[in-house]
Design an enzyme around this catalytic site. Structure first.
Site, short mmCIF file in Angstrom:
data_model
loop_
_atom_site.label_atom_id
_atom_site.label_comp_id
_atom_site.label_asym_id
_atom_site.label_seq_id
_atom_site.Cartn_x
_atom_site.Cartn_y
_atom_site.Cartn_z
N TYR A 142 0.82 -1.21 0.00
CA TYR A 142 0.00 0.00 0.00
C TYR A 142 0.86 1.27 0.00
O TYR A 142 0.47 2.28 -0.55
CB TYR A 142 -0.88 0.05 1.25
CG TYR A 142 -2.21 -0.64 1.12
CD1 TYR A 142 -2.29 -2.00 0.81
CD2 TYR A 142 -3.40 0.05 1.35
CE1 TYR A 142 -3.51 -2.63 0.72
CE2 TYR A 142 -4.63 -0.58 1.25
CZ TYR A 142 -4.68 -1.92 0.94
OH TYR A 142 -5.90 -2.54 0.85
N LYS A 189 3.05 -15.32 2.31
CA LYS A 189 3.30 -16.03 1.05
C LYS A 189 4.80 -16.26 0.98
O LYS A 189 5.50 -15.83 0.06
CB LYS A 189 2.77 -15.18 -0.12
CG LYS A 189 2.78 -15.87 -1.47
CD LYS A 189 1.72 -16.95 -1.63
CE LYS A 189 1.89 -17.65 -2.96
NZ LYS A 189 1.02 -18.85 -3.10
N ASP A 221 -2.96 -18.16 0.22
CA ASP A 221 -3.94 -18.86 -0.63
C ASP A 221 -4.63 -19.98 0.15
O ASP A 221 -5.85 -20.13 0.11
CB ASP A 221 -3.29 -19.36 -1.94
CG ASP A 221 -1.95 -20.07 -1.73
OD1 ASP A 221 -1.44 -20.09 -0.58
OD2 ASP A 221 -1.41 -20.61 -2.72
N ASP A 245 -6.39 -7.01 4.21
CA ASP A 245 -7.53 -6.36 3.57
C ASP A 245 -8.41 -7.41 2.91
O ASP A 245 -9.63 -7.44 3.10
CB ASP A 245 -7.01 -5.36 2.52
CG ASP A 245 -8.13 -4.66 1.80
OD1 ASP A 245 -9.09 -4.21 2.48
OD2 ASP A 245 -8.08 -4.54 0.56
N ASP A 249 -12.36 -9.13 4.34
CA ASP A 249 -13.64 -9.09 3.60
C ASP A 249 -14.17 -10.51 3.44
O ASP A 249 -15.36 -10.77 3.59
CB ASP A 249 -13.45 -8.47 2.20
CG ASP A 249 -13.70 -6.96 2.19
OD1 ASP A 249 -13.35 -6.30 3.18
OD2 ASP A 249 -14.24 -6.44 1.18
C1 IPM Z 1 -10.37 -1.07 4.16
C2 IPM Z 1 -10.58 -0.44 2.82
C3 IPM Z 1 -9.40 0.47 2.51
C4 IPM Z 1 -8.17 -0.39 2.46
C5 IPM Z 1 -9.56 1.32 1.24
C6 IPM Z 1 -10.82 2.14 1.25
C7 IPM Z 1 -8.36 2.18 1.02
O1 IPM Z 1 -10.79 -1.40 1.84
O2 IPM Z 1 -10.25 -0.33 5.16
O3 IPM Z 1 -10.33 -2.29 4.24
O4 IPM Z 1 -7.89 -1.02 1.42
O5 IPM Z 1 -7.46 -0.45 3.46
MN MN Z 2 -10.92 -3.42 2.60
#
Ligand code: IPM
Ligand code: MN
Length: 372
Positions: A142, A189, A221, A245, A249
């Site tokens: 990032y 990884k 993975d 990240d 999710d």
């Molecule tokens: C999160 C979001 C952020 C990230 C974005 C909005 C920059 O997806 O907080 O998980 O990737 O960190």
């Molecule tokens: Mn995110």
């Protein structure tokens, strides 16, 4: 306790979910005799529209002079669909994380008993899941050097980590594991990436300081697969920025909705608390956004200041809302979804009256007061 809280509602559904979190914090302040003072500031696409900058100096000053930051969401489709945009909403959040030194992002994932049927995963697989993801937040790909060749045909992003960056979050993850189920899984990884091999080496060495905690390793993975196959095997997951990240999710599917996942970003003097979901622009202004992730982020804020009883009260109220199906459409089980504001109203009322068996839950759906 008196707390100055910088409130950065941001874009899309950010403002509406943050409004509910504040409603809930206000109920807590009344019940437990605290003073919360809010300082609202611009961030993201909203800030670009107003000032040309996704993180105006004024916003950063507001955050720096507060005790904590309550963050909504950022992002707007007009930037997502324009790869050539030089100024982007996300830059505001990334810069803020970096400026505040928020190197650790903590994302709790659990399967709520009352929502087991809401997950696309089988109930017996997810039942009892309780994971705390420790995502490194201010390093890695990032923040490494970015490059785009002059003719625009070659691009690169550098994934870079130092020993010190790995150690500081690893310590937090091990300490968290000590008060949980005493297991840390490092997700990396290391079969391919040099940076991952450094993570393994540093974390392995540091683990000897925590003899009561078991350390194991998974390639990212495989971890992505294991999260779906057998999420109960995890306690604390420690991982770098981008893997964290992505898998957080993915992990949100276990709970039934990404609208339930809160997070705390810590490391500097000021913590930032935000839902993990994005700005969901298609849902903005419709009253369909789930405010629970934002409300639980407010609970994490309280927890951060040692206000455990207060945080527990919020959790109790959220669980009650889920149990009674007082939920937005993403979670509702009975075709009687309520609005973002109504979920907040219920939680607010429950905080004030946790033992009130006279609460008229039926009226919730009629938009009337929850209290007889
Ligand atoms: C999160 C979001 C952020 C990230 C974005 C909005 C920059 O997806 O907080 O998980 O990737 O960190
Ligand atoms: Mn995110």
């Amino acid at each position: 306790m008196k707390l100055n809280i910088a409130v950065l509602p941001g874009d899309g559904i950010g403002p509406e979910v943050t409004r509910e979190a504040i409603k809930v914090l206000n109920a807590i302040s009344v019940e437990f005799d605290h003073t919360f003072v809010y300082h609202e500031a611009l961030v993201g696409a909203t800030a670009i529209d107003a000032t040309g900058n996704p993180l105006p100096d004024e916003t950063l000053e507001t955050c720096n002079s507060s005790d904590a930051v309550l963050f909504g969401a950022i992002g707007h489709p007009k930037y997502d669909n324009d790869p050539s945009a030089k100024v982007r909403p996300e830059q505001g959040l990334l810069k803020l994380r970096k400026e505040l030194g928020l190197f650790a992002n903590i994302r709790p994932v659990k399967a709520y008993q009352t929502l087991l049927d809401k997950s696309p995963l089988k109930e017996d697989i997810i039942q009892g899941t309780d994971i705390s993801i420790y995502r490194e937040l201010t390093g890695g790909i990032y923040f490494g050097e970015k490059h785009l060749s002059e003719d625009g045909t070659v691009a690169s992003d550098l994934c870079i980590y130092s020993q010190e960056e790995i150690e500081r979050i690893a310590h937090l993850a091990f300490k968290a594991a000590q008060s949980r189920n005493k297991k840390v899984t490092l997700v990396d990884k290391a079969n391919v990436l040099e940076s991952s091999r450094l993570w393994r080496k540093v974390v392995t060495e540091l683990a000897s300081q925590y003899p009561d905690v078991t350390l194991d390793f998974l390639f990212v993975d495989n971890a992505a697969m294991q999260l779906i196959l057998n999420p109960k095997q995890f306690d604390v997951i420690l991982t770098e920025n981008m893997f964290g990240d992505i898998i957080s999710d993915e992990a949100s599917v276990i709970g039934g909705s990404i609208g339930l996942l809160a997070s705390a970003s810590v490391g500097g003097t000021i913590g930032l608390f935000e839902p993990i979901h994005g700005s969901f622009p298609e849902g903005a202004g419709k009253g369909i956004a789930n405010p629970i992730a934002s409300i639980l982020s407010a609970a994490m804020l309280l927890e951060h200041f040692g206000l455990h009883e207060e945080a527990a009260r919020i959790h109790q109220a959220v669980e009650k809302a889920l149990e009674l199906d007082i939920t937005t459409p993403d979670l509702n089980r009975s075709n009687a979804a309520v609005s973002t504001a109504k979920v907040g109203d219920f939680i607010e009322d429950f905080i004030a009256n946790p033992d009130d068996t006279n609460m008229n839950f039926n009226n919730i759906h009629l938009g009337q007061s929850t209290i007889i």
